[in-house]
Write a protein that holds these residues in place. Structure first.
Motif, short mmCIF file in Angstrom:
data_model
loop_
_atom_site.label_atom_id
_atom_site.label_comp_id
_atom_site.label_asym_id
_atom_site.label_seq_id
_atom_site.Cartn_x
_atom_site.Cartn_y
_atom_site.Cartn_z
N MET A 1 12.37 72.48 31.26
CA MET A 1 13.34 72.42 30.17
C MET A 1 12.60 72.11 28.88
O MET A 1 11.94 71.10 28.75
N SER A 2 12.70 72.99 27.92
CA SER A 2 12.00 72.82 26.67
C SER A 2 12.84 72.10 25.64
O SER A 2 14.05 72.22 25.60
N VAL A 3 12.15 71.37 24.80
CA VAL A 3 12.78 70.67 23.69
C VAL A 3 13.05 71.70 22.60
O VAL A 3 12.16 72.46 22.23
N ARG A 4 14.29 71.75 22.09
CA ARG A 4 14.64 72.69 21.03
C ARG A 4 15.05 71.93 19.79
O ARG A 4 16.16 71.41 19.72
N PRO A 5 14.18 71.86 18.80
CA PRO A 5 14.56 71.19 17.56
C PRO A 5 15.55 72.04 16.77
O PRO A 5 15.60 73.26 16.93
N SER A 6 16.30 71.38 15.93
CA SER A 6 17.23 72.11 15.06
C SER A 6 16.43 72.80 13.95
O SER A 6 15.29 72.41 13.67
N PRO A 7 17.02 73.81 13.31
CA PRO A 7 16.32 74.45 12.19
C PRO A 7 15.94 73.45 11.09
O PRO A 7 14.89 73.56 10.48
N GLN A 8 16.78 72.44 10.88
CA GLN A 8 16.48 71.42 9.88
C GLN A 8 15.27 70.57 10.30
O GLN A 8 14.44 70.22 9.47
N GLN A 9 15.18 70.27 11.58
CA GLN A 9 14.03 69.50 12.07
C GLN A 9 12.74 70.31 11.95
O GLN A 9 11.70 69.77 11.59
N VAL A 10 12.82 71.60 12.23
CA VAL A 10 11.65 72.45 12.11
C VAL A 10 11.21 72.50 10.64
O VAL A 10 10.03 72.33 10.33
N GLU A 11 12.15 72.72 9.75
CA GLU A 11 11.82 72.79 8.32
C GLU A 11 11.22 71.48 7.82
O GLU A 11 10.28 71.47 7.02
N ALA A 12 11.73 70.36 8.32
CA ALA A 12 11.25 69.04 7.88
C ALA A 12 9.90 68.67 8.48
O ALA A 12 9.31 67.66 8.09
N ALA A 13 9.40 69.46 9.42
CA ALA A 13 8.15 69.12 10.11
C ALA A 13 6.90 69.49 9.32
O ALA A 13 5.79 69.19 9.77
N GLU A 14 7.05 70.10 8.15
CA GLU A 14 5.89 70.45 7.33
C GLU A 14 5.05 69.21 7.10
O GLU A 14 5.54 68.18 6.66
N GLY A 15 3.77 69.29 7.46
CA GLY A 15 2.86 68.17 7.26
C GLY A 15 2.86 67.13 8.38
O GLY A 15 2.05 66.21 8.35
N ALA A 16 3.74 67.28 9.36
CA ALA A 16 3.77 66.32 10.48
C ALA A 16 2.45 66.36 11.24
O ALA A 16 1.77 67.39 11.28
N VAL A 17 2.09 65.24 11.83
CA VAL A 17 0.88 65.14 12.65
C VAL A 17 1.30 64.75 14.05
O VAL A 17 2.10 63.83 14.22
N ILE A 18 0.79 65.45 15.04
CA ILE A 18 1.10 65.09 16.43
C ILE A 18 -0.15 64.53 17.09
O ILE A 18 -1.27 64.94 16.77
N PRO A 19 0.02 63.58 17.98
CA PRO A 19 -1.15 62.95 18.60
C PRO A 19 -1.92 63.91 19.51
O PRO A 19 -1.35 64.79 20.14
N ASP A 20 -3.23 63.70 19.54
CA ASP A 20 -4.07 64.44 20.48
C ASP A 20 -3.71 64.03 21.90
O ASP A 20 -3.22 62.93 22.14
N VAL A 21 -4.00 64.91 22.83
CA VAL A 21 -3.90 64.60 24.26
C VAL A 21 -5.35 64.61 24.74
O VAL A 21 -5.92 65.68 24.99
N VAL A 22 -5.95 63.44 24.83
CA VAL A 22 -7.38 63.36 25.14
C VAL A 22 -7.68 62.18 26.06
O VAL A 22 -6.86 61.27 26.22
N ALA A 23 -8.86 62.23 26.61
CA ALA A 23 -9.42 61.16 27.42
C ALA A 23 -10.93 61.37 27.42
O ALA A 23 -11.40 62.46 27.12
N PRO A 24 -11.70 60.36 27.76
CA PRO A 24 -13.15 60.56 27.83
C PRO A 24 -13.54 61.51 28.97
O PRO A 24 -12.85 61.59 29.99
N ASP A 25 -14.64 62.19 28.77
CA ASP A 25 -15.29 62.99 29.81
C ASP A 25 -14.43 64.11 30.40
O ASP A 25 -14.48 64.37 31.60
N LEU A 26 -13.67 64.79 29.57
CA LEU A 26 -12.86 65.93 30.02
C LEU A 26 -13.76 67.10 30.37
O LEU A 26 -14.86 67.24 29.84
N ARG A 27 -13.26 68.00 31.22
CA ARG A 27 -13.97 69.26 31.46
C ARG A 27 -13.86 70.15 30.23
O ARG A 27 -14.84 70.75 29.80
#
Length: 188
Positions: A1-27
């Motif tokens: 099930m995917s998250v569906r933002p509203s058109p207003q949320q999408v428009e307001a996301a300009e410049g937003a930063v999302i966290p990396d998905v990381v860990a040490p020693d990845l392949r």
């Protein structure tokens, strides 16, 4: 099930930063160009419907099943992670300046030095060429390393990149998976 933002949320996301998905020693640390507005609105990488990253990741054999963007935090358990050259969300990658991409390459090198992945896979050849100053780079394994990690350039899985099908993308991603599985991190 995917998250569906509203058109207003999408428009307001300009410049937003999302966290990396990381860990040490990845392949493999996958490095996108920058989040799109849909990803910025949801806080999830490669989240826009039509983006083929998640199905291609599975088809290439990186994951045992097709993950949804909401399951991105499971990636490190498979030895995988996600970051971006430029952190800020925008409507189009074309909105990014060459200076932003080059600064992103320097920040990526610092991140790679800290996290020590085996491979860094940049998804987007034009962004790679600009960010790293390799105007003639081709898809596949590169003849350079970033902070000790092998470098691989993959096609952008965006649905806007229509001349790449899910099957041809999976084949390209599969070559990286093979190299990451066999430990073939020696630059050619």
């Amino acid at each position: 099930m995917s998250v569906r933002p509203s058109p207003q949320q999408v428009e307001a996301a300009e410049g937003a930063v999302i966290p990396d998905v990381v860990a040490p020693d990845l392949r493999v640390l996958f490095c996108g160009i920058n989040p799109g507005l849909w990803s910025g609105a949801t806080g999830l990488h490669f989240a826009r419907p039509g983006n083929r990253f998640w199905p291609v990741l599975h088809a290439a054999g990186f994951t045992p099943r097709r993950l949804q963007p909401e399951e991105q935090d499971e990636l490190p358990s498979f030895g995988l992670g996600i970051t971006n050259l430029v952190a800020r969300a925008s409507a189009k990658a074309a909105e990014l300046s060459a200076e932003e991409l080059r600064a992103g390459a320097a920040a990526l090198a610092d991140k790679v030095a800290r996290l020590r992945p085996q491979w860094v896979a940049v998804v987007g050849i034009t962004a790679y060429r600009t960010a790293f100053g390799h105007r003639r780079a081709a898809f596949g394994k590169q003849d350079r390393r970033i902070a000790g990690a092998g470098v691989w350039v993959l096609p952008n899985p965006s649905g806007l990149n229509a001349h790449w099908t899910e099957q041809t993308l999976a084949a390209e991603f599969g070559q990286l998976r093979q190299a990451a599985t066999t430990g073939d991190c020696v630059a050619r």
